[in-house]
Design an enzyme around this catalytic site. Sequence first.
Site, PDB file in Angstrom:
ATOM      1  N   HIS A   1     -24.375  -4.847   0.370  1.00 13.83           N
ATOM      2  CA  HIS A   1     -25.422  -5.617   1.047  1.00 13.83           C
ATOM      3  C   HIS A   1     -25.034  -5.792   2.494  1.00 13.83           C
ATOM      4  O   HIS A   1     -23.858  -5.953   2.809  1.00 13.83           O
ATOM      5  CB  HIS A   1     -25.582  -6.996   0.378  1.00 13.83           C
ATOM      6  CG  HIS A   1     -26.899  -7.620   0.678  1.00 13.83           C
ATOM      7  ND1 HIS A   1     -27.114  -8.330   1.832  1.00 13.83           N
ATOM      8  CD2 HIS A   1     -28.066  -7.600  -0.002  1.00 13.83           C
ATOM      9  CE1 HIS A   1     -28.375  -8.732   1.836  1.00 13.83           C
ATOM     10  NE2 HIS A   1     -28.978  -8.304   0.742  1.00 13.83           N
TER      11      HIS A   1
ATOM     12  N   ASP B   1     -30.507  -6.372  -7.143  1.00 11.92           N
ATOM     13  CA  ASP B   1     -31.157  -5.290  -7.884  1.00 11.92           C
ATOM     14  C   ASP B   1     -30.324  -4.782  -9.052  1.00 11.92           C
ATOM     15  O   ASP B   1     -30.811  -4.002  -9.863  1.00 11.92           O
ATOM     16  CB  ASP B   1     -31.457  -4.115  -6.933  1.00 11.92           C
ATOM     17  CG  ASP B   1     -32.568  -4.462  -5.957  1.00 11.92           C
ATOM     18  OD1 ASP B   1     -33.490  -5.181  -6.358  1.00 11.92           O
ATOM     19  OD2 ASP B   1     -32.508  -4.009  -4.795  1.00 11.92           O
TER      20      ASP B   1
END
Length: 432
Positions: free
Chosen positions: A310, A367
């Site tokens: 991320h 996710d």
Amino acid sequence: MSTTDLKLEAKAKLTLEDKEYELPVVKGSESEVGIDITKLRNISGAITLDSGYANTGSCQSAITFIDGERGILRYRGYPIEELAEKSNFIEVAYLLIYGFLPTKAQLDDFHYKLTHHSLLHEDMKKFFEGFPPTAHPMGILSAMVSSLSAFYPEAGYNADIELNIIRLIAKLNTIAAFSYKKSIGQPYVYPQNHLSYAADFLHMMFSVPTEPYEVPKALEDALDLLLILHADHEQNCSTSTVRMVGSSEANLFASISAGICALWGPLHGGANQQVITMLQKIQDDGGDYKKYVNLAKDKESKFKLMGFGHRVYKNFDPRARILKHAADRVLSELGIKDPMLDIAKNLEDIALKDDFFVERKLYPNVDFYSGIIYRAMGIPTNMFTVMFALGRLPGWIAQWKEMRETPGVRIYRPRQIFIGETQRSYVPISKR
Ligand code: ACO
């Protein structure tokens, strides 16, 4: 010196060749520090270059706070863990958009309006008929949201905007479910006012005229949780797109439609679909997850662990932590044993101990586990990113609204450093 100790009146100094420039410093309510370069080009002739905007603050915002080093996420000051446990998606949507937790009367009114605007104009059904059955539902979603602007033009009055916000949240549920029904050739199922937002979506997805779908409570709660966890994430790729498009004073529907397209990419919201594709591939290949961790470390392979890494989190993504537990809970409540959950956990375990991932601070993101829960709900893989869009909608709206209401916001228009040819003369085709 830590940025926490920085005084408000502090100035940043920039030396360019032999000249020194003073730049103001901006400090946020969580002690985040920014150097205000608004006037930099005027005073020095130089601009800043920041590939991927990794160090660029594009706005000041009061909506969502993330501390990626400490794994903190708060909407309007409320920790995501508390909202996930105690709130519901509609209340969170209200909180994000209007800035405060609603009273019972305000929430009831909001819910009433959302249910009473959930029908689509019957003419819009004809648009669905024009798409081939193989159309990706994200393409349908963005096209349908953009075409809402034809049915509900916004004259620029606040009352129009407020109503269009309600219409958009209410109708996105219906559009999303209709795009699925279209893809499998079943008749569209209309929304039901007595159901919650999450239950209504599942009803429109899985009911058929011959048999209404009784939405299991476990699935309704799980979907509500997923929507809350996706509801906002400050200036990510799709949200920045919504603000970018909205900065030209494009209408709400056009701006959100652009955000849906930005979300679609596999490096952003499209990763949830890619995670399941990856887990399936590992399963089909005999479940050798170590082989895939090694592949992800090999830059030549171009393979990435989808659902890992991320831009902002350099610690556990708090949403992934919540979803890992939710996946366990939902699957056990439904009595489902999904081998992909075991593969995902094994992948996570081995990656978190591996130097490559440790050094780069790569952790599972939102996710990584969401797709396993969507699968358990019976939602097809190509709908996963649509589910993300449903959740993210209140955040996009809140950010768009905040931008519209902030005095002095200018059209988004970054600059560049030109590296092409300098001036040259045109050569006629006979002489090339
Ligand atoms: N698998 C393997 N290596 C990775 C991964 C991954 N998933 N993610 C990052 N890395 C490596 C990079 O190769 C890079 O290595 P290097 O320093 O040796 O060159 C390093 O970690 C830093 O990664 P960047 O790509 O520079 O990080 P960036 O902030 O630009 O990208 C992103 C973040 C796009 C999320 C990236 O981690 C990625 O592609 N992850 C997989 C896709 C994904 O899950 N996306 C969803 C993100 S969450 C969301 O949008 C909802």
